[in-house]
Design a protein around this motif. Structure first.
Motif, PDB file in Angstrom:
ATOM      1  N   UNK A 148      34.108   2.606   5.630  1.00 48.13           N
ATOM      2  CA  UNK A 148      33.452   2.724   7.262  1.00 48.13           C
ATOM      3  C   UNK A 148      34.773   2.883   8.010  1.00 48.13           C
ATOM      4  N   UNK A 149      35.361   2.020   7.938  1.00 47.16           N
ATOM      5  CA  UNK A 149      36.717   1.574   8.433  1.00 47.16           C
ATOM      6  C   UNK A 149      37.594   3.130   8.250  1.00 47.16           C
ATOM      7  N   UNK A 150      37.645   3.557   7.223  1.00 44.81           N
ATOM      8  CA  UNK A 150      38.854   4.916   6.689  1.00 44.81           C
ATOM      9  C   UNK A 150      37.821   5.906   7.364  1.00 44.81           C
ATOM     10  N   UNK A 151      36.514   6.647   7.245  1.00 47.23           N
ATOM     11  CA  UNK A 151      35.981   7.278   8.113  1.00 47.23           C
ATOM     12  C   UNK A 151      35.329   7.154   9.305  1.00 47.23           C
ATOM     13  N   UNK A 152      35.419   5.307   9.904  1.00 44.80           N
ATOM     14  CA  UNK A 152      35.677   5.180  11.595  1.00 44.80           C
ATOM     15  C   UNK A 152      37.052   6.456  12.153  1.00 44.80           C
ATOM     16  N   UNK A 153      38.160   6.021  11.687  1.00 44.55           N
ATOM     17  CA  UNK A 153      39.358   6.408  11.796  1.00 44.55           C
ATOM     18  C   UNK A 153      40.268   7.541  11.286  1.00 44.55           C
ATOM     19  N   UNK A 154      39.111   8.366  10.472  1.00 44.10           N
ATOM     20  CA  UNK A 154      39.278   9.715  10.344  1.00 44.10           C
ATOM     21  C   UNK A 154      38.889  10.817  11.363  1.00 44.10           C
ATOM     22  N   UNK A 155      37.453   9.948  11.371  1.00 39.98           N
ATOM     23  CA  UNK A 155      36.717  10.679  12.632  1.00 39.98           C
ATOM     24  C   UNK A 155      37.228  10.968  14.054  1.00 39.98           C
ATOM     25  N   UNK A 156      37.836   9.545  14.727  1.00 41.39           N
ATOM     26  CA  UNK A 156      39.280   9.572  15.951  1.00 41.39           C
ATOM     27  C   UNK A 156      40.326   9.918  15.602  1.00 41.39           C
ATOM     28  N   UNK A 157      40.754  10.887  14.605  1.00 43.61           N
ATOM     29  CA  UNK A 157      41.304  11.441  14.660  1.00 43.61           C
ATOM     30  C   UNK A 157      41.170  13.119  15.120  1.00 43.61           C
TER      31      UNK A 157
END
Length: 290
Positions: A148-157
């Protein structure tokens, strides 16, 4: 008690505390930046609403698969997206306000979720779902938190620029065709994802605390968006570490201990933060008066 016994020994001795710490650190990196955007968009209570909205999906998954982390995540994600997207669709169809429709849907979802779990007779499991348990952070939950953290950081990027434009200059964002609706839906999906990532450690009722309290505190440490994001992550990391230690030494539930710690850091920020902190403002007034 030595400093080693106070700060290091609990994590060195107990594997479940190490897993909980790693999971909370993953949440602390991903959730507070979302909280900063929620605060700037005047949507601070939306995360709390969505944290309740996921409950019927979690309850349905509990009926089918028991305390399976993957099943409860899938059910909670489906329920959260139904409420978030349904509120927008109903608001557009009826001409009403989205926040009013979201409030109505989340109240129904919360009541339905509590009723579903209560009917099954799992009151102990209900308490775990609502308030979290450090013992619930097993290896599967830890992998889901990291994912979830990885997907969130990619999404925010990808979404950083359009979200920032909507926060500070919505007219310009609309004029440049920033597709605000699509980015808004992606943003809400990321909020739901992080609420679900937190529920096993913190519970559905406490999951928003690690997202919002550091974000609200961060405004007292920087006026720039990037500075607020960095400050919110630092505060969330400190709250995770100190909250777990407080939970261990004081024999408190994990979720409330972490949220109370984050609340203490927020109070400290309100008092001493360089940006509109109470004490710096008082000293400046006295300096100008003198």
């Amino acid at each position: 008690m030595s400093l080693h016994d106070l700060l290091i020994a609990p994590f060195a001795e107990f594997g479940f505390l190490r897993r909980a710490l790693v999971g909370c650190l993953a949440l602390a990196v991903a959730a507070p930046p979302l909280g900063v955007f929620l605060t700037l968009r005047r949507m601070s209570l939306t995360a709390e609403v969505l944290s309740h909205a996921v409950l019927p999906g979690i309850a349905a998954a509990y009926w089918v698969a028991g305390l399976s982390a993957a099943a409860m995540w899938a059910g909670g994600m489906a329920a959260g997206l139904v409420v978030a997207l349904g509120a927008g669709a109903l608001a557009r169809a009826t001409g009403g306000r989205e926040d009013s429709t979201l409030t109505a849907l989340y109240l129904l979802a919360l009541a339905a979720g509590v009723a579903m779990i209560s009917v099954s007779g799992g009151t102990g499991d209900l308490s775990t779902l609502l308030f979290g348990s450090v013992l619930g952070v097993d290896d599967d939950a830890l992998l889901l938190m990291a994912g979830a953290a990885t997907l969130t950081l990619l999404g925010l990027a990808f979404a950083w620029r359009p979200l920032a434009l909507e926060c500070f200059d919505p007219s310009f964002a609309q004029a440049t065709g920033a597709r605000g609706g699509a980015w808004h839906l992606l943003f809400l999906a990321l909020v739901v994802l992080n609420v679900l990532a937190a529920f096993q450690a913190l519970g559905t009722l406490m999951a928003v605390g690690l997202m919002m309290l550091p974000a609200i505190a961060a405004r007292h440490w920087s006026r720039q968006l990037s500075g607020m994001v960095y400050a919110s992550v630092a505060i969330a990391v400190a709250a995770s570490l100190l909250g777990l230690l407080l939970s261990y030494h004081a024999d408190l539930p994990t979720g409330p201990a972490i949220v109370l710690t984050a609340g203490g850091l927020w109070a400290l920020s309100v008092l001493t933060g360089p940006v509109d902190g109470a004490l710096p403002r008082l000293f400046r007034r006295r300096h100008l008066a003198g």
